[in-house]
Design a protein around this motif. Structure first.
Motif, PDB file in Angstrom:
ATOM      1  N   VAL A 228       4.348   4.534 -12.814  1.00  0.00           N
ATOM      2  CA  VAL A 228       3.212   5.585 -13.440  1.00  0.00           C
ATOM      3  C   VAL A 228       3.061   6.557 -12.835  1.00  0.00           C
ATOM      4  CG1 VAL A 228       1.228   4.330 -13.178  1.00  0.00           C
ATOM      5  CG2 VAL A 228       2.414   2.304 -13.759  1.00  0.00           C
ATOM      6  N   TYR A 229       3.176   6.790 -11.400  1.00  0.00           N
ATOM      7  CA  TYR A 229       2.904   7.587 -11.385  1.00  0.00           C
ATOM      8  C   TYR A 229       3.638   8.836 -11.584  1.00  0.00           C
ATOM      9  CZ  TYR A 229       0.676   5.524  -7.564  1.00  0.00           C
ATOM     10  OH  TYR A 229      -0.042   4.133  -6.768  1.00  0.00           O
ATOM     11  N   MET A 230       5.102   9.237 -11.942  1.00  0.00           N
ATOM     12  CA  MET A 230       5.319   9.937 -13.196  1.00  0.00           C
ATOM     13  C   MET A 230       5.100  10.357 -14.368  1.00  0.00           C
ATOM     14  SD  MET A 230       9.445   8.631 -11.939  1.00  0.00           S
ATOM     15  CE  MET A 230      10.473   9.806 -12.436  1.00  0.00           C
ATOM     16  N   ARG A 231       4.249   9.192 -14.800  1.00  0.00           N
ATOM     17  CA  ARG A 231       3.750   9.769 -16.224  1.00  0.00           C
ATOM     18  C   ARG A 231       2.048  10.238 -15.469  1.00  0.00           C
ATOM     19  NH1 ARG A 231       6.107   4.510 -17.670  1.00  0.00           N
ATOM     20  NH2 ARG A 231       8.703   5.270 -18.538  1.00  0.00           N
ATOM     21  N   ARG A 232       1.584  10.127 -15.143  1.00  0.00           N
ATOM     22  CA  ARG A 232       0.307  10.331 -14.825  1.00  0.00           C
ATOM     23  C   ARG A 232      -0.264  11.895 -15.409  1.00  0.00           C
ATOM     24  NH1 ARG A 232      -3.152   7.570 -10.250  1.00  0.00           N
ATOM     25  NH2 ARG A 232      -3.678   9.770 -10.329  1.00  0.00           N
ATOM     26  N   PRO A 233      -1.128  12.797 -15.834  1.00  0.00           N
ATOM     27  CA  PRO A 233      -1.244  13.835 -16.239  1.00  0.00           C
ATOM     28  C   PRO A 233      -1.479  14.662 -14.654  1.00  0.00           C
ATOM     29  CG  PRO A 233      -3.271  12.567 -16.925  1.00  0.00           C
ATOM     30  CD  PRO A 233      -2.425  11.901 -16.003  1.00  0.00           C
ATOM     31  N   GLY A 234      -0.221  15.736 -15.201  1.00  0.00           N
ATOM     32  CA  GLY A 234      -0.437  16.946 -14.237  1.00  0.00           C
ATOM     33  C   GLY A 234       0.481  16.395 -12.809  1.00  0.00           C
ATOM     34  N   ALA A 235       1.907  15.312 -13.728  1.00  0.00           N
ATOM     35  CA  ALA A 235       2.689  15.042 -11.909  1.00  0.00           C
ATOM     36  C   ALA A 235       3.977  15.121 -12.890  1.00  0.00           C
ATOM     37  CB  ALA A 235       2.445  13.263 -12.199  1.00  0.00           C
ATOM     38  N   PHE A 236       4.680  15.629 -11.549  1.00  0.00           N
ATOM     39  CA  PHE A 236       5.886  15.947 -12.020  1.00  0.00           C
ATOM     40  C   PHE A 236       6.928  15.636 -11.165  1.00  0.00           C
ATOM     41  CE2 PHE A 236       3.629  18.928  -9.170  1.00  0.00           C
ATOM     42  CZ  PHE A 236       5.457  19.172  -8.091  1.00  0.00           C
ATOM     43  N   THR A 237       8.053  15.092 -11.286  1.00  0.00           N
ATOM     44  CA  THR A 237       9.687  14.895 -10.510  1.00  0.00           C
ATOM     45  C   THR A 237      10.497  15.391 -10.336  1.00  0.00           C
ATOM     46  OG1 THR A 237       8.678  12.803 -11.375  1.00  0.00           O
ATOM     47  CG2 THR A 237      10.744  13.546  -9.880  1.00  0.00           C
ATOM     48  N   LEU A 238      10.558  16.166  -9.206  1.00  0.00           N
ATOM     49  CA  LEU A 238      11.418  16.921  -8.729  1.00  0.00           C
ATOM     50  C   LEU A 238      13.134  15.760  -8.038  1.00  0.00           C
ATOM     51  CD1 LEU A 238       9.677  20.174  -7.474  1.00  0.00           C
ATOM     52  CD2 LEU A 238      10.357  19.755  -9.136  1.00  0.00           C
ATOM     53  N   VAL A 239      14.144  16.557  -8.868  1.00  0.00           N
ATOM     54  CA  VAL A 239      15.113  15.833  -7.921  1.00  0.00           C
ATOM     55  C   VAL A 239      16.394  16.711  -7.433  1.00  0.00           C
ATOM     56  CG1 VAL A 239      15.280  13.643  -9.931  1.00  0.00           C
ATOM     57  CG2 VAL A 239      16.510  15.644 -10.280  1.00  0.00           C
ATOM     58  N   ALA A 240      17.199  16.066  -6.269  1.00  0.00           N
ATOM     59  CA  ALA A 240      17.591  16.674  -5.079  1.00  0.00           C
ATOM     60  C   ALA A 240      19.238  16.648  -5.926  1.00  0.00           C
ATOM     61  CB  ALA A 240      17.630  17.257  -4.571  1.00  0.00           C
ATOM     62  N   VAL A 241      20.091  16.854  -6.324  1.00  0.00           N
ATOM     63  CA  VAL A 241      21.602  16.521  -6.883  1.00  0.00           C
ATOM     64  C   VAL A 241      22.350  16.774  -5.703  1.00  0.00           C
ATOM     65  CG1 VAL A 241      21.100  16.073  -8.892  1.00  0.00           C
ATOM     66  CG2 VAL A 241      21.581  17.657  -8.283  1.00  0.00           C
ATOM     67  N   SER A 242      23.479  16.312  -5.574  1.00  0.00           N
ATOM     68  CA  SER A 242      24.563  16.723  -4.822  1.00  0.00           C
ATOM     69  C   SER A 242      25.695  16.531  -5.760  1.00  0.00           C
ATOM     70  CB  SER A 242      24.999  15.647  -3.518  1.00  0.00           C
ATOM     71  OG  SER A 242      26.188  16.507  -3.066  1.00  0.00           O
ATOM     72  N   SER A 243      26.949  17.389  -5.724  1.00  0.00           N
ATOM     73  CA  SER A 243      27.820  17.228  -6.447  1.00  0.00           C
ATOM     74  C   SER A 243      29.450  16.273  -5.864  1.00  0.00           C
ATOM     75  CB  SER A 243      28.578  18.918  -6.814  1.00  0.00           C
ATOM     76  OG  SER A 243      29.477  19.257  -5.957  1.00  0.00           O
ATOM     77  N   SER A 244      29.546  15.536  -6.355  1.00  0.00           N
ATOM     78  CA  SER A 244      30.555  14.743  -5.501  1.00  0.00           C
ATOM     79  C   SER A 244      31.318  14.981  -4.966  1.00  0.00           C
ATOM     80  CB  SER A 244      31.266  13.888  -6.826  1.00  0.00           C
ATOM     81  OG  SER A 244      32.693  14.356  -7.389  1.00  0.00           O
ATOM     82  N   GLY A 245      31.568  14.341  -3.597  1.00  0.00           N
ATOM     83  CA  GLY A 245      32.650  15.325  -2.607  1.00  0.00           C
ATOM     84  C   GLY A 245      31.186  15.961  -1.231  1.00  0.00           C
ATOM     85  N   ASP A 246      30.058  16.543  -2.162  1.00  0.00           N
ATOM     86  CA  ASP A 246      29.676  17.334  -1.351  1.00  0.00           C
ATOM     87  C   ASP A 246      28.771  16.559  -0.020  1.00  0.00           C
ATOM     88  OD1 ASP A 246      28.048  19.935  -1.075  1.00  0.00           O
ATOM     89  OD2 ASP A 246      26.909  19.874  -2.452  1.00  0.00           O
ATOM     90  N   ALA A 247      28.743  15.699   0.111  1.00  0.00           N
ATOM     91  CA  ALA A 247      28.000  14.477   0.634  1.00  0.00           C
ATOM     92  C   ALA A 247      26.499  15.362   1.248  1.00  0.00           C
ATOM     93  CB  ALA A 247      28.463  14.482   2.144  1.00  0.00           C
ATOM     94  N   GLY A 248      25.901  15.693   0.159  1.00  0.00           N
ATOM     95  CA  GLY A 248      23.842  16.097   0.349  1.00  0.00           C
ATOM     96  C   GLY A 248      24.486  17.312   0.523  1.00  0.00           C
ATOM     97  N   GLN A 249      24.923  17.774   1.952  1.00  0.00           N
ATOM     98  CA  GLN A 249      24.801  19.071   1.851  1.00  0.00           C
ATOM     99  C   GLN A 249      24.647  19.941   0.202  1.00  0.00           C
ATOM    100  OE1 GLN A 249      24.865  19.447   5.434  1.00  0.00           O
ATOM    101  NE2 GLN A 249      25.115  17.453   5.130  1.00  0.00           N
ATOM    102  N   ASN A 250      23.758  21.214   1.035  1.00  0.00           N
ATOM    103  CA  ASN A 250      23.431  22.137  -0.745  1.00  0.00           C
ATOM    104  C   ASN A 250      22.967  21.557  -1.403  1.00  0.00           C
ATOM    105  OD1 ASN A 250      24.866  24.375   1.988  1.00  0.00           O
ATOM    106  ND2 ASN A 250      26.108  24.399   1.198  1.00  0.00           N
ATOM    107  N   GLY A 251      22.293  20.899  -1.531  1.00  0.00           N
ATOM    108  CA  GLY A 251      21.905  20.074  -2.836  1.00  0.00           C
ATOM    109  C   GLY A 251      20.780  20.553  -4.039  1.00  0.00           C
ATOM    110  N   THR A 252      20.851  20.703  -4.791  1.00  0.00           N
ATOM    111  CA  THR A 252      19.888  21.802  -5.832  1.00  0.00           C
ATOM    112  C   THR A 252      18.969  20.553  -6.235  1.00  0.00           C
ATOM    113  OG1 THR A 252      22.099  22.328  -6.652  1.00  0.00           O
ATOM    114  CG2 THR A 252      20.909  22.844  -8.274  1.00  0.00           C
ATOM    115  N   ILE A 253      18.462  21.533  -6.579  1.00  0.00           N
ATOM    116  CA  ILE A 253      16.796  21.016  -6.805  1.00  0.00           C
ATOM    117  C   ILE A 253      16.279  20.974  -8.157  1.00  0.00           C
ATOM    118  CG2 ILE A 253      14.094  21.104  -6.214  1.00  0.00           C
ATOM    119  CD1 ILE A 253      15.974  20.024  -3.933  1.00  0.00           C
ATOM    120  N   GLY A 254      15.809  20.390  -8.829  1.00  0.00           N
ATOM    121  CA  GLY A 254      15.368  20.757  -9.864  1.00  0.00           C
ATOM    122  C   GLY A 254      14.136  18.987 -10.694  1.00  0.00           C
TER     123      GLY A 254
END
Length: 157
Positions: A19-45
């Motif tokens: 519901v929150y993600m679909r509200r007008p003006g809402a956006f979601t950004l995610v941080a991803v890590s490639s396997s073996g990266d253990a979350g270091q230097n995640g990419t935001i998109g």
């Protein structure tokens, strides 16, 4: 992921988040890590961008811009990847996007007993605006925290 990051009395359910993600003006950004990266230097998109099968979501933020103000609904970072800069990167990216959407300030709520979150937000120049009694389903109080979003100065050579 919200259920992993927060107590069950505080976490959003999947339908609530949707519901929150679909509200007008809402956006979601995610941080991803490639396997073996253990979350270091995640990419935001932006959520919805196609990633490869080797990427793992290690954090996300859901926010909205409405009537000149921003609101952060949730920011989640997997426990094993915390304190690696992912939360800071997500928050900065969301603030930048809110600024671009014309927001002059941003607000969020956090549980009064979440010392780590309160400390994190204070380091990011948020201040406690007020306390909302019984905000969460277990009647725990919440702090409303606010940050003024001054325009970013453009550097000229």
């Amino acid at each position: 992921m919200d259920q992993i990051c927060f107590d069950s009395q505080l976490a959003y359910s999947r339908p609530e988040l949707a519901v929150y993600m679909r509200r007008p003006g809402a956006f979601t950004l995610v941080a991803v890590s490639s396997s073996g990266d253990a979350g270091q230097n995640g990419t935001i998109g932006d959520a919805g961008q196609n990633g490869t099968i080797l990427e793992k979501i290690v954090g996300f933020i859901v926010a909205e811009a409405r009537r000149g103000a921003g609101h952060i609904f949730t920011i989640d970072v997997l426990p094993e990847t915390r304190r690696s800069g992912i939360g800071s990167s997500l928050l900065q990216a969301a603030e930048d996007r809110l600024r671009q959407a014309g927001a002059a300030l941003v607000e969020l709520e956090t549980a009064v007993d979440n010392a780590a979150a309160i400390q994190f937000y204070k380091r990011k120049e948020y201040f406690v605006e007020k306390t909302v009694r019984g905000y969460y389903s277990n009647q725990l109080d919440a702090l409303v925290m606010r940050k003024d979003l001054a325009p970013v100065a453009v550097k000229h050579p």
